[in-house]
Design a protein around this motif. Structure first.
Motif, PDB file in Angstrom:
ATOM      1  N   ASP A  70       4.474  23.926   1.807  1.00  0.00           N
ATOM      2  CA  ASP A  70       4.529  24.480   0.457  1.00  0.00           C
ATOM      3  C   ASP A  70       5.296  25.803   0.493  1.00  0.00           C
ATOM      4  N   SER A  74       2.657  26.774   4.343  1.00  0.00           N
ATOM      5  CA  SER A  74       1.497  26.022   4.830  1.00  0.00           C
ATOM      6  C   SER A  74       1.874  24.558   5.003  1.00  0.00           C
ATOM      7  N   TYR A  76       1.660  20.381   5.508  1.00  0.00           N
ATOM      8  CA  TYR A  76       0.995  19.218   4.928  1.00  0.00           C
ATOM      9  C   TYR A  76       1.397  17.985   5.718  1.00  0.00           C
ATOM     10  N   ARG A  88      -1.951  15.868   2.274  1.00  0.00           N
ATOM     11  CA  ARG A  88      -3.124  16.677   2.624  1.00  0.00           C
ATOM     12  C   ARG A  88      -2.671  17.844   3.479  1.00  0.00           C
ATOM     13  N   SER A  89      -3.326  18.980   3.301  1.00  0.00           N
ATOM     14  CA  SER A  89      -3.011  20.122   4.144  1.00  0.00           C
ATOM     15  C   SER A  89      -3.415  19.776   5.579  1.00  0.00           C
ATOM     16  N   THR A  90      -2.725  20.371   6.530  1.00  0.00           N
ATOM     17  CA  THR A  90      -2.997  20.121   7.934  1.00  0.00           C
ATOM     18  C   THR A  90      -2.880  21.423   8.690  1.00  0.00           C
TER      19      THR A  90
END
Length: 96
Positions: A70, A74, A76, A88-90
């Protein structure tokens, strides 16, 4: 395509640059990120997920692996579930 060729500028690379800078602070082993440079990636597409964060999809030119981040850098991951899949965030080590 979510932007015209005339709209492509350095700001589209900032999420990747931020991600690469953050890897060192997020517990990624230095050997995994030492040689990574934002110029070794191609910008593939953007993903609109209103009201969730817009995502940038980059592809490494040698490994051909995708990196999804993003605007804050961060990471994903894409999960092929259901009809359209999910992002999904990772964690950083898994993203590298």
């Amino acid at each position: 395509m979510l932007w015209d060729e005339d709209e492509i500028d350095d700001s589209l690379w900032m999420p990747l640059i931020v991600f690469l800078a953050r890897t060192r602070d997020e517990g990624v082993h230095p050997a995994l990120v030492w040689d990574l440079d934002f110029r070794d990636f191609m910008l593939m597409q953007g993903v609109v997920r209103k009201p969730r964060p817009f995502l940038y999809v980059y592809k490494h030119v040698e490994s051909r692996r995708e990196l999804i981040v993003d605007k804050d850098g961060s990471p994903y991951r894409y999960l092929p579930v259901g009809t359209h899949g999910q992002f999904r965030s990772t964690d950083f080590p898994r993203a590298v």
